[in-house]
Design a protein around this motif. Sequence first.
Motif, PDB file in Angstrom:
ATOM      1  N   VAL A  11      31.373  -1.451 118.405  1.00 54.02           N
ATOM      2  CA  VAL A  11      31.784  -0.190 119.029  1.00 54.02           C
ATOM      3  C   VAL A  11      33.165   0.227 118.538  1.00 54.02           C
ATOM      4  O   VAL A  11      34.046  -0.609 118.329  1.00 54.02           O
ATOM      5  CB  VAL A  11      31.802  -0.355 120.574  1.00 54.02           C
ATOM      6  N   SER A  12      33.344   1.536 118.390  1.00 53.48           N
ATOM      7  CA  SER A  12      34.654   2.096 118.022  1.00 53.48           C
ATOM      8  C   SER A  12      34.861   3.391 118.800  1.00 53.48           C
ATOM      9  O   SER A  12      34.103   3.718 119.720  1.00 53.48           O
ATOM     10  CB  SER A  12      34.704   2.372 116.522  1.00 53.48           C
ATOM     11  N   HIS A  13      35.866   4.155 118.399  1.00 54.09           N
ATOM     12  CA  HIS A  13      36.126   5.427 119.073  1.00 54.09           C
ATOM     13  C   HIS A  13      34.964   6.404 118.929  1.00 54.09           C
ATOM     14  O   HIS A  13      34.852   7.359 119.708  1.00 54.09           O
ATOM     15  CB  HIS A  13      37.420   6.056 118.519  1.00 54.09           C
ATOM     16  N   TRP A  14      34.100   6.147 117.953  1.00 50.06           N
ATOM     17  CA  TRP A  14      32.959   7.049 117.751  1.00 50.06           C
ATOM     18  C   TRP A  14      32.008   7.043 118.940  1.00 50.06           C
ATOM     19  O   TRP A  14      31.264   8.004 119.158  1.00 50.06           O
ATOM     20  CB  TRP A  14      32.197   6.673 116.473  1.00 50.06           C
ATOM     21  N   GLN A  15      32.016   5.959 119.732  1.00 52.94           N
ATOM     22  CA  GLN A  15      31.164   5.909 120.932  1.00 52.94           C
ATOM     23  C   GLN A  15      31.856   6.518 122.148  1.00 52.94           C
ATOM     24  O   GLN A  15      31.286   6.537 123.231  1.00 52.94           O
ATOM     25  CB  GLN A  15      30.754   4.461 121.236  1.00 52.94           C
ATOM     26  N   GLY A  16      33.071   6.999 121.973  1.00 45.84           N
ATOM     27  CA  GLY A  16      33.775   7.674 123.060  1.00 45.84           C
ATOM     28  C   GLY A  16      34.086   6.758 124.229  1.00 45.84           C
ATOM     29  O   GLY A  16      34.416   5.579 124.048  1.00 45.84           O
ATOM     30  N   PHE A  18      32.966   4.522 126.392  1.00 44.83           N
ATOM     31  CA  PHE A  18      31.753   3.707 126.468  1.00 44.83           C
ATOM     32  C   PHE A  18      31.730   2.843 127.724  1.00 44.83           C
ATOM     33  O   PHE A  18      32.735   2.230 128.092  1.00 44.83           O
ATOM     34  CB  PHE A  18      31.640   2.832 125.227  1.00 44.83           C
ATOM     35  N   ASP A  19      30.553   2.771 128.365  1.00 45.00           N
ATOM     36  CA  ASP A  19      30.385   1.998 129.601  1.00 45.00           C
ATOM     37  C   ASP A  19      29.850   0.606 129.256  1.00 45.00           C
ATOM     38  O   ASP A  19      28.635   0.380 129.176  1.00 45.00           O
ATOM     39  CB  ASP A  19      29.423   2.729 130.539  1.00 45.00           C
ATOM     40  N   PHE A  20      30.746  -0.345 129.052  1.00 43.92           N
ATOM     41  CA  PHE A  20      30.348  -1.702 128.683  1.00 43.92           C
ATOM     42  C   PHE A  20      29.660  -2.424 129.833  1.00 43.92           C
ATOM     43  O   PHE A  20      28.760  -3.238 129.609  1.00 43.92           O
ATOM     44  CB  PHE A  20      31.568  -2.492 128.215  1.00 43.92           C
ATOM     45  N   ALA A  21      30.089  -2.169 131.059  1.00 47.44           N
ATOM     46  CA  ALA A  21      29.474  -2.831 132.212  1.00 47.44           C
ATOM     47  C   ALA A  21      27.997  -2.467 132.305  1.00 47.44           C
ATOM     48  O   ALA A  21      27.145  -3.337 132.561  1.00 47.44           O
ATOM     49  CB  ALA A  21      30.211  -2.441 133.496  1.00 47.44           C
ATOM     50  N   ARG A  22      27.682  -1.190 132.096  1.00 50.36           N
ATOM     51  CA  ARG A  22      26.283  -0.779 132.131  1.00 50.36           C
ATOM     52  C   ARG A  22      25.507  -1.367 130.954  1.00 50.36           C
ATOM     53  O   ARG A  22      24.355  -1.785 131.099  1.00 50.36           O
ATOM     54  CB  ARG A  22      26.165   0.753 132.106  1.00 50.36           C
ATOM     55  N   ALA A  32      30.249  -7.777 122.437  1.00 48.92           N
ATOM     56  CA  ALA A  32      30.611  -6.564 121.699  1.00 48.92           C
ATOM     57  C   ALA A  32      31.685  -6.907 120.671  1.00 48.92           C
ATOM     58  O   ALA A  32      32.610  -7.666 120.959  1.00 48.92           O
ATOM     59  CB  ALA A  32      31.132  -5.491 122.652  1.00 48.92           C
ATOM     60  N   ILE A  33      31.520  -6.358 119.475  1.00 50.79           N
ATOM     61  CA  ILE A  33      32.547  -6.474 118.437  1.00 50.79           C
ATOM     62  C   ILE A  33      33.267  -5.132 118.384  1.00 50.79           C
ATOM     63  O   ILE A  33      32.658  -4.103 118.073  1.00 50.79           O
ATOM     64  CB  ILE A  33      31.937  -6.829 117.065  1.00 50.79           C
ATOM     65  N   LEU A  34      34.542  -5.146 118.716  1.00 51.68           N
ATOM     66  CA  LEU A  34      35.311  -3.914 118.884  1.00 51.68           C
ATOM     67  C   LEU A  34      36.115  -3.588 117.623  1.00 51.68           C
ATOM     68  O   LEU A  34      36.750  -4.482 117.048  1.00 51.68           O
ATOM     69  CB  LEU A  34      36.282  -4.068 120.061  1.00 51.68           C
ATOM     70  N   LYS A  35      36.106  -2.318 117.242  1.00 53.79           N
ATOM     71  CA  LYS A  35      36.971  -1.918 116.135  1.00 53.79           C
ATOM     72  C   LYS A  35      38.413  -1.938 116.633  1.00 53.79           C
ATOM     73  O   LYS A  35      38.772  -1.226 117.571  1.00 53.79           O
ATOM     74  CB  LYS A  35      36.619  -0.527 115.621  1.00 53.79           C
ATOM     75  N   ALA A  36      39.228  -2.775 115.991  1.00 52.15           N
ATOM     76  CA  ALA A  36      40.641  -2.864 116.368  1.00 52.15           C
ATOM     77  C   ALA A  36      41.469  -1.844 115.607  1.00 52.15           C
ATOM     78  O   ALA A  36      42.449  -1.307 116.123  1.00 52.15           O
ATOM     79  CB  ALA A  36      41.169  -4.269 116.099  1.00 52.15           C
ATOM     80  N   GLU A  50      42.203  -0.465 122.950  1.00 53.37           N
ATOM     81  CA  GLU A  50      42.798  -1.036 124.159  1.00 53.37           C
ATOM     82  C   GLU A  50      41.892  -0.813 125.374  1.00 53.37           C
ATOM     83  O   GLU A  50      41.670  -1.725 126.181  1.00 53.37           O
ATOM     84  CB  GLU A  50      44.181  -0.432 124.417  1.00 53.37           C
ATOM     85  N   ALA A  51      41.363   0.390 125.512  1.00 53.47           N
ATOM     86  CA  ALA A  51      40.486   0.694 126.640  1.00 53.47           C
ATOM     87  C   ALA A  51      39.195  -0.114 126.554  1.00 53.47           C
ATOM     88  O   ALA A  51      38.714  -0.651 127.569  1.00 53.47           O
ATOM     89  CB  ALA A  51      40.166   2.187 126.665  1.00 53.47           C
ATOM     90  N   ASN A  52      38.638  -0.225 125.346  1.00 49.11           N
ATOM     91  CA  ASN A  52      37.395  -0.979 125.184  1.00 49.11           C
ATOM     92  C   ASN A  52      37.601  -2.467 125.485  1.00 49.11           C
ATOM     93  O   ASN A  52      36.751  -3.103 126.124  1.00 49.11           O
ATOM     94  CB  ASN A  52      36.855  -0.806 123.770  1.00 49.11           C
ATOM     95  N   TYR A  53      38.731  -2.992 125.016  1.00 48.30           N
ATOM     96  CA  TYR A  53      39.031  -4.405 125.291  1.00 48.30           C
ATOM     97  C   TYR A  53      39.116  -4.651 126.803  1.00 48.30           C
ATOM     98  O   TYR A  53      38.539  -5.602 127.330  1.00 48.30           O
ATOM     99  CB  TYR A  53      40.339  -4.810 124.614  1.00 48.30           C
ATOM    100  N   LYS A  54      39.831  -3.789 127.504  1.00 49.28           N
ATOM    101  CA  LYS A  54      40.008  -3.952 128.940  1.00 49.28           C
ATOM    102  C   LYS A  54      38.672  -3.854 129.676  1.00 49.28           C
ATOM    103  O   LYS A  54      38.409  -4.618 130.621  1.00 49.28           O
ATOM    104  CB  LYS A  54      40.983  -2.912 129.486  1.00 49.28           C
TER     105      LYS A  54
END
Length: 318
Positions: A11-16, A18-22, A32-36, A50-54
């Motif tokens: 996932v990156s900013h392209w997914q806006g 994103f609801d990881f919990a769901r 999930a592998i996050l674009k840093a 930062e938001a995706n990591y949290k």
Amino acid sequence: MSEIKRFGIDVSHWQGDFDFARAKSKEGVEYAILKAGGGDAGLYKDSKFEANYKKCEDCGLPKGAYFYGNAKSTAEAKKEAEYFISILSGKKYEYPVFYDVEGKMITDNDRVTLTEIVKTFCSIVEAAGYWVGIYSSESFFNSEMNDGELTRYSHWVARWGKSKPAPASGAETQMWQFGGETNLIRSNKINGQTCDQDYCYVDYPVKIKAAGLNGYSKSSNTTPAKKSNVEIASEVIAGKWGNGVERKEKLTKAGYNYSEIQSIVNAKIGTPAKKSVDEIAKEVIRGDWGNGTDRKQRLIAAGYDYSVIQHKVNELLS
């Protein structure tokens, strides 16, 4: 033993937003592998990292990270690696951190140069305490890099098809990106959004934590701390350690001094002070303690050393 195959996403900013919990609870996503960040527009941090990591932390979803490379020399690879480390710092990752090798890295570098770039980046990140991997397509691993020199790093291989890729170098495909916009295995959407999807065949969370990498500290002693003799004596009285020979064997195997524990037990339950070896030996001779196994168990249960008592009995009878 069945092969591990865990379902994940990148996932990156392209997914806006994103609801990881769901994704975890409703879509079966296990990591999930996050674009840093990347180097294709100068050195930058992904705007959603930062938001995706949290969000992953908050919902307990294991995560890794990747850096979209753009280096044209080992000097640039060094700068990318150092910048990637600065983004990763202060966080924990249960999956590897990857160098994303595609785009202009492929078109603007020859095979030897690209291989050296990848080796430089990975060695620097690895030296900083991270489990490092390389992301690229199967065809790029085969034709654009000397992959035989890169097999020590985890391979995350892209092939948007139905069969697991197998790089020509013999490197193991530890992660397979099986779909993105094109997905021949399942829907290309997670939470209604097009999302790259992956299978992982390695239990990275266990391996990474055990190795003390990716922000985790290696534990030098995983043995639980022993309880105090007083605590164990209370457990003995509660019946948790059995009786007689069984009790002695279990306490000894667990690293406790049986005599010390039994003395505390006796004091707690008001057992009279132990008699001398001579007194007990004479009682044995009188038949007060039975015979054979029965005698042995009764003496041990009472806190006496059977071998010492029997030796004194033999002396008195000789």
